[in-house]
Enzyme design. Structure first.
Site, PDB file in Angstrom:
ATOM      1  N   SER A 175      78.638  33.253  92.754  1.00  0.00           N
ATOM      2  CA  SER A 175      77.722  34.092  91.979  1.00  0.00           C
ATOM      3  C   SER A 175      77.911  33.951  90.480  1.00  0.00           C
ATOM      4  O   SER A 175      77.086  34.435  89.711  1.00  0.00           O
ATOM      5  CB  SER A 175      77.886  35.566  92.371  1.00  0.00           C
ATOM      6  OG  SER A 175      79.072  36.099  91.829  1.00  0.00           O
TER       7      SER A 175
ATOM      8  N   LYS B 261      82.467  40.010  87.800  1.00  0.00           N
ATOM      9  CA  LYS B 261      81.086  40.056  87.332  1.00  0.00           C
ATOM     10  C   LYS B 261      81.048  40.299  85.824  1.00  0.00           C
ATOM     11  O   LYS B 261      82.041  40.691  85.207  1.00  0.00           O
ATOM     12  CB  LYS B 261      80.318  41.177  88.029  1.00  0.00           C
ATOM     13  CG  LYS B 261      80.089  40.965  89.518  1.00  0.00           C
ATOM     14  CD  LYS B 261      79.136  39.824  89.772  1.00  0.00           C
ATOM     15  CE  LYS B 261      78.809  39.690  91.255  1.00  0.00           C
ATOM     16  NZ  LYS B 261      79.976  39.214  92.031  1.00  0.00           N
TER      17      LYS B 261
END
Length: 230
Positions: free
Chosen positions: A151, A189
């Site tokens: 991701s 993230k």
């Protein structure tokens, strides 16, 4: 086949060693062959080496060894001998940087961190890894994590990479952080805070941004470095 100058140089080297047992210097070779500079001798020696008649000895900047003689000199007996010369050091590449000692530190690898769907929080040391000291950002504790998932690939973080994390509880918008979600899930993230909410953004359009009330997200550290193996 050797050129006349190459043959003259090889004959001079052999004759000098046979006569005196003392190797000629590059200046003496230059004078014997009536050359203007030692660079001509360097070129001749390189040509002789490429053709297998002499060998430059490893780890000795001024040493050569005669390996064989050409047909024109086969009637002359010889024993391979070392000669001392003035072989210059090869110039470094134009963009080369000076080599300096690197200070390294051992960091604990705390397991795997999800760069995808969050995984269960991790806190056990799996092994240690050496990290350049220059990679560590400021004071404070640091640790490493192995990345699982894709991701964050558009941020240059791939599956299997090792990320170096500076342990801290706060972050600025745009920082890439290790975030603990609801006390159970740990993920890597990009951090955004707005109006009492925290967005954890992926760097891959295949993954959606996840948004949580700020009390559910705890920053565990900020990304300061990355190690990749090929």
């Amino acid at each position: 086949m050797l050129t006349r100058k190459q043959l003259e140089l090889l004959d001079f080297i052999k004759s000098r060693m046979d006569k005196d047992g003392v190797p000629p210097s590059f200046d003496e070779m230059k004078e014997a062959l009536d050359l203007r500079s030692k660079s001509g001798i360097h070129r001749l020696i390189t040509a002789l080496e490429e053709r297998g008649f002499i060998r430059r000895l490893a780890h000795r900047a001024r040493a050569l060894e005669i390996i064989k003689l050409p047909e024109a000199m086969e009637g002359k007996s010889f024993t391979p001998r070392v000669i001392e010369g003035d072989r210059p050091a090869a110039p470094p590449p134009r963009a080369a940087m000076n080599v300096t000692p690197v200070h390294a530190l051992e960091l604990p690898v705390m397991g795997r961190i999800a760069a995808g769907v969050p995984i269960e929080a991790i806190s056990e040391v799996s092994h240690h890894i050496a990290v350049p000291g220059s990679m560590l950002s400021g004071r404070g504790n640091h640790y490493a994590l192995e990345v699982k998932g894709d991701s964050m690939i558009e941020a240059g973080i791939n599956d299997g990479d090792i990320v170096v994390i500076r342990e801290q509880m706060t972050a600025e918008n745009g920082d890439i952080v290790v975030a603990l979600v609801d006390g159970l899930e740990a993920t890597l993230k990009r951090f955004r805070r707005k109006n009492g909410m925290i967005a954890l953004e992926a760097a891959n359009p295949a993954y959606e941004t996840r948004v949580f009330p700020d009390h559910l997200v705890k920053v565990q550290g900020r990304l300061v470095g990355l190690i990749r193996s090929y």
